[in-house]
Design a protein around this motif. Structure first.
Motif, short mmCIF file in Angstrom:
data_model
loop_
_atom_site.label_atom_id
_atom_site.label_comp_id
_atom_site.label_asym_id
_atom_site.label_seq_id
_atom_site.Cartn_x
_atom_site.Cartn_y
_atom_site.Cartn_z
N ALA A 116 38.83 -24.12 -92.49
CA ALA A 116 39.11 -25.55 -92.58
C ALA A 116 38.29 -26.38 -91.60
O ALA A 116 38.25 -27.61 -91.72
CB ALA A 116 40.60 -25.82 -92.37
N SER A 117 37.63 -25.75 -90.64
CA SER A 117 36.79 -26.52 -89.71
C SER A 117 35.43 -26.85 -90.31
O SER A 117 34.69 -27.65 -89.75
CB SER A 117 36.60 -25.74 -88.40
N GLY A 118 35.10 -26.25 -91.46
CA GLY A 118 33.82 -26.53 -92.10
C GLY A 118 33.67 -25.74 -93.38
O GLY A 118 32.94 -24.76 -93.44
N GLN A 119 34.33 -26.19 -94.42
CA GLN A 119 34.39 -25.40 -95.66
C GLN A 119 33.03 -25.32 -96.38
O GLN A 119 32.71 -24.27 -96.94
CB GLN A 119 35.42 -26.00 -96.63
N ILE A 120 32.27 -26.38 -96.39
CA ILE A 120 30.99 -26.35 -97.11
C ILE A 120 30.03 -25.39 -96.42
O ILE A 120 29.38 -24.56 -97.08
CB ILE A 120 30.38 -27.77 -97.23
N ASP A 121 29.94 -25.45 -95.11
CA ASP A 121 29.11 -24.51 -94.38
C ASP A 121 29.55 -23.07 -94.65
O ASP A 121 28.71 -22.19 -94.85
CB ASP A 121 29.16 -24.78 -92.88
#
Length: 326
Positions: A148-153
Motif C-alpha cells: 500500500a505504500s506504492g502499488q504501481i511500483d
C-alpha cells in the motif's frame, strides 16, 4: 458478492508516476537470459532463485502472476482456479489450456509435481508451509502480493522479476510502455472532459444473510493509485490495510460521500446478484444517497481484475474514462 476477491485480500503510483520499479532482483545479463545460461536472482523474500535458463514451463499460484506471464507471452502450464481466472481476469485471457492446480490458497502439490515445471511463481500471500513444499518440486519465485505504500511500483517490479526469470525483459518493457501510455491518454481524456479533480469512491461488496457489506478501496489500494494518476481525487477517508489498501463499511458508511462523488464498483455475473443494483434496490438509505439520486453510480465491466497487472489496470483505466465521459 464474490468470495474469490475476499480470498485475495485475506491470503492472497506515486503522484509523479514513477513507474520504473524498484531494484529487487540482482542484475542479470540479457545475453544470458536469451542464451540459456544460468539465471540467478533474488525474489521478494530475499531468497536466491537459480535457473538453468529462462523458464518455459511455469506454474502460477495466483491470478496476478498468471496475468503477468500471459502479458509476457509465456503460457503457464499450471494455473490456480482456471475457471475463476477466466471469470475475474477476462481482460487478459489465457491463450492456452493450462492444468488446474487447485485453489490459490491451497494448490495441489501432486498436480504441480506431475507438470514437472521449470519454475513456480507464487506471491507472499501463499503460506510458508505451502512454499516449502513447492520448493521440493521446482524453483519458486515469490513476488510481493501488494504494498500500500506504492502499488504501481510494486506491480511493475513484479512484472520485471517474472520477466527476468522467463527471459522476457523486452516484452516487459513493452507492457510497461503500454501502461504508461494508457495512463497518459486517460488523464488527457479526463482533462478534456473537464473532470480533472473530480472525487471518486471505488468499492466492491457482497451479500451475507441479506446484509450488504462494502469494501472501499481507499488510499494505498492499486485501483485508487491508478485512478489518482488520472487526475481524480479519492473521496474515501477510511484507513486501509498495509498490503492492499482495503477497508470495510456498510450502507450507512456511504452517507459520508457527497453528491459530487462518482461511485465506481465491480461485480461479476459469475457471482450472480449485484450487491448494489440488486440487493440494495429497495434499501431506503441507498436510494436516498445524493450520489445515487444524482446518477453517479457506475458498474464497471466484468472481468477486470482489481489486483492484477499492468494490462488489467489498462482495462480499468479505459473503463473508468468511458464511464465518466459517456
Amino acid at each position: 458478492m464474490h468470495r474469490r476477491i475476499l480470498l485475495t485480500a485475506a491470503v492472497a503510483a506515486s503522484a509523479a508516476l514513477v513507474l520504473t520499479g524498484c531494484g529487487t532482483t540482482e542484475a542479470a545479463n540479457d545475453d544470458a537470459s536469451s542464451s540459456g545460461t544460468t539465471i540467478s536472482m533474488k525474489d521478494a523474500t530475499g531468497a536466491t532463485v537459480t535457473l538453468d535458463g529462462p523458464a518455459r514451463k511455469v506454474v502460477g499460484t495466483e491470478w496476478n502472476v498468471v496475468e503477468n506471464l500471459v502479458s509476457l507471452g509465456v503460457d503457464p502450464v499450471g494455473v490456480a482456479d482456471v475457471a475463476g481466472y477466466r471469470a475475474w481476469d477476462a481482460a487478459v485471457p489465457l491463450t492456452n489450456e493450462p492444468e488446474d492446480i487447485g485453489t490459490r490458497g491451497e494448490p495441489s502439490m501432486d498436480t504441480i509435481a506431475a507438470l514437472s515445471p521449470d519454475l513456480i511463481v507464487a506471491t507472499t500471500d501463499l503460506s510458508a508451509s505451502a512454499v516449502k513444499q513447492l520448493r521440493r518440486i521446482a524453483p519458486v519465485l515469490e513476488v510481493r502480493s501488494a504494498d500500500a505504500s506504492g502499488q504501481i511500483d510494486q506491480m511493475l517490479t513484479n512484472l520485471d522479476m517474472i520477466a527476468e526469470a522467463t527471459g522476457t525483459r523486452a516484452e516487459a518493457a513493452a507492457v510497461t510502455k503500454g501502461f504508461r501510455s494508457t495512463i497518459a491518454d486517460g488523464r488527457a481524456a479526463i482533462e478534456e472532459a473537464g473532470l480533472d479533480g473530480t472525487r471518486f469512491a471505488f468499492a466492491d461488496g457482497y451479500v451475507d444473510a441479506n446484509q450488504v457489506s462494502i469494501r472501499p478501496y481507499v488510499e494505498g489500494s492499486l485501483v485508487a493509485d491508478v485512478t489518482t494518476e488520472l487526475g481524480l481525487r479519492n473521496a474515501w477517508q477510511l484507513e486501509g490495510d498495509a498490503a492492499y489498501g482495503l477497508a470495510s463499511t456498510d450502507v450507512e458508511g456511504l452517507t459520508e460521500l457527497g453528491d459530487d462523488v462518482q461511485f465506481l464498483y465491480i461485480g461479476n455475473k459469475a457471482d450472480g446478484e449485484d450487491p448494489f443494483a440488486d440487493a440494495l434496490a429497495d434499501n431506503a438509505v441507498w436510494k436516498s444517497l445524493p450520489l445515487v439520486e444524482a446518477g453517479n453510480v457506475h458498474r464497471l465491466p466484468d472481468g477486470i481484475w482489481m489486483f492484477g497487472g499492468p494490462e488489467s489496470m489498462e482495462a480499468y483505466v479505459e473503463a473508468v474514462v468511458a464511464a465518466l465521459t459517456k
